[in-house]
Design a protein around this motif. Structure first.
Motif, PDB file in Angstrom:
ATOM      1  N   GLN A 159      15.278  33.175 -32.378  1.00 35.96           N
ATOM      2  CA  GLN A 159      14.270  34.202 -32.625  1.00 35.96           C
ATOM      3  C   GLN A 159      14.217  34.524 -34.109  1.00 35.96           C
ATOM      4  O   GLN A 159      15.262  34.660 -34.756  1.00 35.96           O
ATOM      5  CB  GLN A 159      14.595  35.483 -31.857  1.00 35.96           C
ATOM      6  N   THR A 177       4.451  40.201 -35.903  1.00 30.89           N
ATOM      7  CA  THR A 177       4.513  39.008 -35.073  1.00 30.89           C
ATOM      8  C   THR A 177       5.948  38.502 -35.029  1.00 30.89           C
ATOM      9  O   THR A 177       6.573  38.328 -36.084  1.00 30.89           O
ATOM     10  CB  THR A 177       3.606  37.889 -35.616  1.00 30.89           C
ATOM     11  N   SER A 188       8.669  35.577 -33.397  1.00 39.48           N
ATOM     12  CA  SER A 188       8.638  34.196 -32.947  1.00 39.48           C
ATOM     13  C   SER A 188       9.860  33.853 -32.115  1.00 39.48           C
ATOM     14  O   SER A 188      10.943  34.384 -32.340  1.00 39.48           O
ATOM     15  CB  SER A 188       8.552  33.261 -34.155  1.00 39.48           C
ATOM     16  N   CYS A 189       9.678  32.935 -31.171  1.00 43.41           N
ATOM     17  CA  CYS A 189      10.762  32.506 -30.295  1.00 43.41           C
ATOM     18  C   CYS A 189      10.650  31.019 -30.038  1.00 43.41           C
ATOM     19  O   CYS A 189       9.596  30.538 -29.578  1.00 43.41           O
ATOM     20  CB  CYS A 189      10.698  33.268 -28.976  1.00 43.41           C
ATOM     21  N   ARG A 221       7.076  26.935 -27.813  1.00 42.61           N
ATOM     22  CA  ARG A 221       7.386  28.062 -28.708  1.00 42.61           C
ATOM     23  C   ARG A 221       6.422  29.209 -28.386  1.00 42.61           C
ATOM     24  O   ARG A 221       5.283  29.000 -27.980  1.00 42.61           O
ATOM     25  CB  ARG A 221       7.227  27.638 -30.151  1.00 42.61           C
ATOM     26  N   SER A 222       6.952  30.412 -28.561  1.00 42.18           N
ATOM     27  CA  SER A 222       6.149  31.580 -28.203  1.00 42.18           C
ATOM     28  C   SER A 222       6.156  32.607 -29.329  1.00 42.18           C
ATOM     29  O   SER A 222       7.108  32.674 -30.125  1.00 42.18           O
ATOM     30  CB  SER A 222       6.692  32.219 -26.919  1.00 42.18           C
ATOM     31  N   GLU A 223       5.099  33.352 -29.409  1.00 43.70           N
ATOM     32  CA  GLU A 223       5.012  34.476 -30.324  1.00 43.70           C
ATOM     33  C   GLU A 223       4.572  35.708 -29.553  1.00 43.70           C
ATOM     34  O   GLU A 223       3.837  35.612 -28.565  1.00 43.70           O
ATOM     35  CB  GLU A 223       3.978  34.203 -31.424  1.00 43.70           C
ATOM     36  N   ASN A 233       3.036  39.673 -30.438  1.00 44.86           N
ATOM     37  CA  ASN A 233       2.411  40.468 -31.477  1.00 44.86           C
ATOM     38  C   ASN A 233       2.300  41.913 -31.011  1.00 44.86           C
ATOM     39  O   ASN A 233       1.976  42.169 -29.837  1.00 44.86           O
ATOM     40  CB  ASN A 233       1.017  39.903 -31.787  1.00 44.86           C
TER      41      ASN A 233
END
Lengths: 115, 117
Positions: free
Chosen positions: B6, B20, B22-23, B73-75, B77
């Motif tokens: 992360q 934002t 991120s992961c 991958r994920s974000e 917000n």
């Protein structure tokens, strides 16, 4: 709706003594139950899970949990506590109303092991 | 096998800003879930993505949104930040496949600690 309850905010135990961290659940159908541990400023780490089979589940770091259907409980246990076991412990149940990996967590129990 | 990553680990924002997070999940994992952890509310589920689709959503306002890319991958917000958004945001990955040996087992990242001033 699925839910779990951890009735104790904190559990104190002396090193070398057995420990128990309590969890009760409320689910429809057969439960998928989990224990996670969180060390300070870290994410959660998986300890063990019950899905089906033996009521006594063995997990990481010498922990085990006993699934009791009649008492709707899933208590976490360890025969001999270590100071390094001091952490925040979460019980969780998987939501099974949809095809998802959503977990519903309890409020957490802080375990303090004294030397 | 690398774990869940992360970024950023820590950040400070002011009210009204957006953020934002991120992961990056474990390689091969297609499901990414987000949780908010606060002292008062504990661990609250935000949403879960599986193969770029939101599969489940928690009870958070629309200011909280997420997405997942083709590489898993994920974000997430958060817009128009409020003081109450200060929390540890945890990302977790899993195979996402019901009934398999890893069913329900989540692998968590270290979290992103957001402070809103």
């Amino acid at each position: 709706a699925q839910s779990v309850a951890q009735p104790e905010d904190q559990v104190n135990v002396a090193e070398g003594n057995p420990l128990t961290v309590k969890c009760t659940y409320s689910v429809s159908g057969n439960p998928y139950l989990f224990w996670y541990v969180q060390y300070p400023n870290r994410g959660l780490q998986f300890l063990l899970k019950y899905i089906t089979g033996d009521n006594l589940v063995k997990g990481s770091y010498g922990f085990e949990a006993e699934f009791n259907k009649s008492q709707t409980s899933f208590h976490l246990k360890k025969p001999s506590a270590l100071v390094s076991d001091s952490a925040l412990y979460f019980c969780a149940v998987r939501e099974r109303e949809r095809n998802t990996d959503k977990l519903i967590f309890g409020t957490g129990t802080r375990l303090q092991v004294f030397p | 096998k690398a774990g869940v990553t992360q970024t950023p680990r820590y950040l400070i924002k002011t009210r009204g800003q957006q953020v934002t997070l991120s992961c990056s999940p474990i390689s091969g994992h297609r499901s990414v879930s987000w949780y908010q952890q606060t002292p008062g509310q504990g661990l609250q589920f935000l949403f879960e993505y599986f193969s770029e689709t939101q599969r489940n959503k928690g009870n958070f306002p629309g200011r909280f949104s997420g997405r997942q890319f083709s590489n898993s991958r994920s974000e997430m917000n958060v817009s128009t930040l409020e003081l109450g958004d200060s929390a540890l945001y945890l990302c977790a990955s899993s195979t996402g496949l019901a009934g398999g040996p890893g069913t329900g087992e989540l692998f968590f990242g270290e979290g992103s600690r957001l402070t809103v001033l």
